[in-house]
Design an enzyme around this catalytic site. Structure first.
Site, PDB file in Angstrom:
ATOM      1  N   LYS A  22       0.834  -1.205   0.000  1.00  0.00           N
ATOM      2  CA  LYS A  22       0.000   0.000   0.000  1.00  0.00           C
ATOM      3  C   LYS A  22       0.868   1.254   0.000  1.00  0.00           C
ATOM      4  CE  LYS A  22      -1.820   1.440   4.070  1.00  0.00           C
ATOM      5  NZ  LYS A  22      -1.408   2.834   4.359  1.00  0.00           N
ATOM      6  N   ASN A  23       1.881   1.247   0.857  1.00  0.00           N
ATOM      7  CA  ASN A  23       2.667   2.471   1.024  1.00  0.00           C
ATOM      8  C   ASN A  23       3.602   2.741  -0.160  1.00  0.00           C
ATOM      9  OD1 ASN A  23       1.350   2.834   3.384  1.00  0.00           O
ATOM     10  ND2 ASN A  23       3.094   2.437   4.734  1.00  0.00           N
ATOM     11  N   ARG A  92      -4.795  10.606   4.104  1.00  0.00           N
ATOM     12  CA  ARG A  92      -3.656  11.466   4.406  1.00  0.00           C
ATOM     13  C   ARG A  92      -2.663  11.491   3.244  1.00  0.00           C
ATOM     14  NH1 ARG A  92      -0.236  13.993   8.027  1.00  0.00           N
ATOM     15  NH2 ARG A  92       1.930  13.462   7.662  1.00  0.00           N
ATOM     16  N   CYS A 116      -9.601  18.257  10.654  1.00  0.00           N
ATOM     17  CA  CYS A 116      -9.370  18.918  11.929  1.00  0.00           C
ATOM     18  C   CYS A 116      -8.261  18.263  12.753  1.00  0.00           C
ATOM     19  CB  CYS A 116     -10.665  18.928  12.731  1.00  0.00           C
ATOM     20  SG  CYS A 116     -11.220  17.275  13.089  1.00  0.00           S
ATOM     21  N   ARG A 121      -1.042  15.796  12.987  1.00  0.00           N
ATOM     22  CA  ARG A 121      -0.568  15.284  11.706  1.00  0.00           C
ATOM     23  C   ARG A 121       0.162  16.377  10.954  1.00  0.00           C
ATOM     24  NH1 ARG A 121      -5.819  12.395   9.120  1.00  0.00           N
ATOM     25  NH2 ARG A 121      -5.944  10.619  10.506  1.00  0.00           N
ATOM     26  N   PRO A 122       1.303  16.798  11.440  1.00  0.00           N
ATOM     27  CA  PRO A 122       1.962  17.930  10.795  1.00  0.00           C
ATOM     28  C   PRO A 122       2.396  17.614   9.364  1.00  0.00           C
ATOM     29  CG  PRO A 122       3.351  17.002  12.521  1.00  0.00           C
ATOM     30  CD  PRO A 122       2.049  16.264  12.577  1.00  0.00           C
ATOM     31  N   ILE A 123       2.359  18.628   8.526  1.00  0.00           N
ATOM     32  CA  ILE A 123       2.882  18.479   7.161  1.00  0.00           C
ATOM     33  C   ILE A 123       3.915  19.569   6.886  1.00  0.00           C
ATOM     34  CG2 ILE A 123       0.926  17.250   6.146  1.00  0.00           C
ATOM     35  CD1 ILE A 123      -0.022  20.015   5.092  1.00  0.00           C
ATOM     36  N   ASP A 124       4.444  20.128   7.988  1.00  0.00           N
ATOM     37  CA  ASP A 124       5.395  21.240   7.839  1.00  0.00           C
ATOM     38  C   ASP A 124       6.608  20.867   6.966  1.00  0.00           C
ATOM     39  OD1 ASP A 124       5.790  19.494  10.106  1.00  0.00           O
ATOM     40  OD2 ASP A 124       7.450  20.768  10.733  1.00  0.00           O
ATOM     41  N   LEU A 125       7.082  19.626   7.093  1.00  0.00           N
ATOM     42  CA  LEU A 125       8.279  19.242   6.331  1.00  0.00           C
ATOM     43  C   LEU A 125       7.972  19.145   4.839  1.00  0.00           C
ATOM     44  CD1 LEU A 125       9.613  16.495   8.785  1.00  0.00           C
ATOM     45  CD2 LEU A 125      10.398  18.861   8.576  1.00  0.00           C
ATOM     46  N   ASP A 304       5.038   0.729  12.059  1.00  0.00           N
ATOM     47  CA  ASP A 304       3.804   0.051  11.623  1.00  0.00           C
ATOM     48  C   ASP A 304       3.717  -1.382  12.138  1.00  0.00           C
ATOM     49  OD1 ASP A 304       3.085   2.321  10.340  1.00  0.00           O
ATOM     50  OD2 ASP A 304       3.354   1.572   8.309  1.00  0.00           O
ATOM     51  N   ARG A 396      -8.223  -1.025   5.459  1.00  0.00           N
ATOM     52  CA  ARG A 396      -7.451   0.012   4.763  1.00  0.00           C
ATOM     53  C   ARG A 396      -6.088  -0.525   4.340  1.00  0.00           C
ATOM     54  NH1 ARG A 396      -6.375   4.646   8.360  1.00  0.00           N
ATOM     55  NH2 ARG A 396      -4.972   4.974   6.631  1.00  0.00           N
TER      56      ARG A 396
HETATM   57  C1  UD1 Z   1       4.519   6.796   6.283  1.00  0.00           C
HETATM   58  C2  UD1 Z   1       3.681   5.560   6.146  1.00  0.00           C
HETATM   59  C3  UD1 Z   1       3.248   5.058   7.508  1.00  0.00           C
HETATM   60  C4  UD1 Z   1       4.447   4.878   8.432  1.00  0.00           C
HETATM   61  C5  UD1 Z   1       5.303   6.132   8.472  1.00  0.00           C
HETATM   62  C6  UD1 Z   1       6.594   5.948   9.246  1.00  0.00           C
HETATM   63  C7  UD1 Z   1       2.609   5.865   4.001  1.00  0.00           C
HETATM   64  C8  UD1 Z   1       1.347   6.081   3.257  1.00  0.00           C
HETATM   65  N1  UD1 Z   1       2.524   5.864   5.339  1.00  0.00           N
HETATM   66  O1  UD1 Z   1       3.688   7.804   6.870  1.00  0.00           O
HETATM   67  O2  UD1 Z   1       2.561   3.831   7.338  1.00  0.00           O
HETATM   68  O3  UD1 Z   1       3.990   4.618   9.740  1.00  0.00           O
HETATM   69  O4  UD1 Z   1       5.655   6.509   7.122  1.00  0.00           O
HETATM   70  O5  UD1 Z   1       7.298   4.873   8.762  1.00  0.00           O
HETATM   71  O6  UD1 Z   1       3.659   5.639   3.425  1.00  0.00           O
HETATM   72  N2  UD1 Z   1       6.227  14.587  10.625  1.00  0.00           N
HETATM   73  C9  UD1 Z   1       6.322  15.934  10.914  1.00  0.00           C
HETATM   74  N3  UD1 Z   1       6.162  16.831   9.897  1.00  0.00           N
HETATM   75  C10 UD1 Z   1       5.924  16.438   8.614  1.00  0.00           C
HETATM   76  C11 UD1 Z   1       5.835  15.061   8.336  1.00  0.00           C
HETATM   77  C12 UD1 Z   1       5.989  14.150   9.372  1.00  0.00           C
HETATM   78  O7  UD1 Z   1       6.532  16.322  12.060  1.00  0.00           O
HETATM   79  O8  UD1 Z   1       5.789  17.297   7.722  1.00  0.00           O
HETATM   80  C13 UD1 Z   1       6.374  13.604  11.742  1.00  0.00           C
HETATM   81  C14 UD1 Z   1       5.104  12.770  11.924  1.00  0.00           C
HETATM   82  O9  UD1 Z   1       4.157  13.427  12.722  1.00  0.00           O
HETATM   83  C15 UD1 Z   1       5.652  11.536  12.579  1.00  0.00           C
HETATM   84  C16 UD1 Z   1       7.021  11.385  11.918  1.00  0.00           C
HETATM   85  O10 UD1 Z   1       7.352  12.656  11.383  1.00  0.00           O
HETATM   86  O11 UD1 Z   1       5.820  11.727  13.941  1.00  0.00           O
HETATM   87  C17 UD1 Z   1       7.062  10.338  10.827  1.00  0.00           C
HETATM   88  O12 UD1 Z   1       6.174  10.683   9.812  1.00  0.00           O
HETATM   89  P1  UD1 Z   1       6.418  10.299   8.287  1.00  0.00           P
HETATM   90  O13 UD1 Z   1       7.704   9.572   8.129  1.00  0.00           O
HETATM   91  O14 UD1 Z   1       6.204  11.532   7.471  1.00  0.00           O
HETATM   92  O15 UD1 Z   1       5.228   9.299   8.041  1.00  0.00           O
HETATM   93  P2  UD1 Z   1       4.153   9.321   6.880  1.00  0.00           P
HETATM   94  O16 UD1 Z   1       4.821   9.631   5.576  1.00  0.00           O
HETATM   95  O17 UD1 Z   1       2.982  10.129   7.280  1.00  0.00           O
END
Ligand code: UD1
Length: 435
Positions: A22-23, A92, A116, A121-125, A304, A396
């Protein structure tokens, strides 16, 4: 929404082929927008998250043909850069589309993923990375509005986020000049995305290592690509052997991608046999505890698989410690397992598991995808019947899990309910993790 009823007590044994990842599939689907020719994908898992991604692509004008064994995705017809709110809010991973839509159209407009729950669920990066590539981004009325002609740059990720690495890779493929991503995530799914992009004629070097270099080209070309096997699902069925004292072989997989789990299984007393594209786990009647496990970005122990290992160690002989470093609040399965007789204590990001000799069936809730799958494992071992509410969350990430478990001798029955999702969520207080 559905409940699953698990009848415990069977010793699981047999051989199962694993589904596609899936990922890996989700970012690869997002990448099809960069290719203005048809792309044929095989081994794409039939899952709700994948279907949501396909529907979002269709809303952007992409033509999707769903065949029995292959998907054909043709983005020549794409014409829209506004992502639909409801579908994107559910998924997401729709965030990956920001990079590819912006790259394709010079504009992208997307709702915040997960609505909400953005606080968790930050996306700042993702946004910082895209800004480095010259995207102008405004956050406005719950939406992210991007404009700009992308140019290559050095992107230093503060944390090796999987999604941010993938998003920047997608944005960089057609950007002008060279992009270097430093401190990139190294997960195998990123290497798979890189292999797909290169098969389409893009120039990506180092995907799956901490430094990814992308030289922008004008456009890509169509290709046929087989999505990698799912390492988390592979791990799940191997852990089903471990918790039930069984003997399970998973085929069509890549054993090297589950190595961090295999070393834990060996430590717990299981016999692990690695084949070419297969892994076999033969478990003792009762596994031993595993001293200390902490989740880390790849090649560390994957977050995971944490809930699944957690369920298995809940019945080990001895005490185990698990530290969750990647996501906050990823121990919601603990309280559910305790309803089944597990003896787990949580202190912030640390779990102390005192292995219980027995577990018993109970009524529990799947708060999220992998936490739900952990309850399935516990239910397979427990005495009596376990009823898992919100089991649709498990679907899912797992294709026909009831049939796969059935083929190994376990039993999962489905009970559909009439309550709608929202109502049931209100009743249980459940909220899903972004994974
Ligand atoms: C992906 C996987 C998910 C897995 C995770 C970590 C997919 C669809 N999902 O999720 O199954 O558990 O990798 O291996 O591939 N973070 C920030 N800011 C950001 C982005 C992330 O602070 O902009 C933090 C997140 O809150 C979290 C950590 O970084 O604490 C890891 O997140 P990330 O590696 O981005 O995971 P996902 O890509 O969301």
């Amino acid at each position: 929404m559905s409940d699953w009823i698990i009848r415990g007590g069977a010793v699981l044994s047999g051989t199962v082929p694993v589904q596609g990842s899936k990922n890996a599939a989700l970012p690869i689907l997002a990448a099809t927008l960069l290719v203005e020719e048809p792309v044929t994908l095989t081994n794409c898992p039939a899952l709700r998250d994948v279907e949501n991604m396909l529907r979002i692509l269709e809303a952007l004008g992409v033509t999707v043909v769903r065949g029995a064994n292959a998907l054909i995705v043709d983005s020549r017809t794409a014409e829209n850069w506004v992502l639909p709110t409801a579908l994107s809010g559910e998924l997401r991973s729709s965030i990956f589309l920001l990079g590819s839509v912006l790259s394709r159209f010079g504009a992208a407009d997307a709702p915040y993923p997960g609505g909400c729950e953005i606080g968790n669920r930050p996306i700042d990066l993702h946004l910082k990375g895209l800004r480095r590539l010259n995207a102008q981004i405004r956050e406005q009325g719950g939406r992210i509005v991007c404009r700009g002609k992308l140019t290559g740059a050095v992107v230093d990720l503060e944390y090796p986020s999987v999604g941010a690495t993938e998003n920047v890779m997608l944005a960089a493929c057609r950007a002008k000049g060279r992009t270097t991503i430093r401190n990139a995530a190294c997960e195998p799914e990123i290497a798979d995305l890189g292999a797909f992009l290169n098969a389409c004629g893009f120039r990506v070097d180092g995907a799956g290592t901490p430094t990814v270099v992308i030289d922008g080209v004008e456009t890509g070309h169509g290709t046929a690509f087989r999505i990698m096997p799912d390492r988390i699902v592979t791990g799940t069925y191997l852990l089903a052997a471990a918790i039930t004292g069984g003997d399970v072989t998973v085929t069509d997989t890549r054993p090297e991608t589950v190595e961090p789990l295999l070393s834990k299984l060996t430590e717990s007393g299981c016999a692990v046999t690695r084949g070419r594209g297969s892994v076999r786990v033969r478990a003792p009647e009762r596994i031993r505890s595993v001293g200390f496990t902490e989740t880390r970005p790849y090649p560390g122990f994957p977050t995971d698989l944490q809930p699944l290992l957690f369920a298995v160690l809940s019945r080990a002989n001895g005490t185990s410690v698990i530290v969750e470093n990647v996501f906050e609040n990823r121990f919601r399965h603990a309280q559910e397992l305790n309803k089944m007789g597990a003896k787990n204590r949580i202190l912030d990001r640390t779990a102390i598991l005192t292995g219980a000799e027995r577990l018993h069936g109970a009524s529990v809730t799947a708060h999220d995808l992998r936490g739900g799958a952990a309850l399935v494992l516990a239910g397979l071992f427990a005495e009596g019947e376990t009823v898992i509410g919100h089991a649709e969350r498990i679907e899912r990430g797992y294709e026909r899990m009831d049939e796969v478990i059935g083929s190994l001798g376990g039993s999962i029955a489905r009970k559909e309910e009439n309550l709608d999702d929202e109502e049931k969520t209100r009743q249980t207080g459940a909220g899903e993790l972004p994974v």
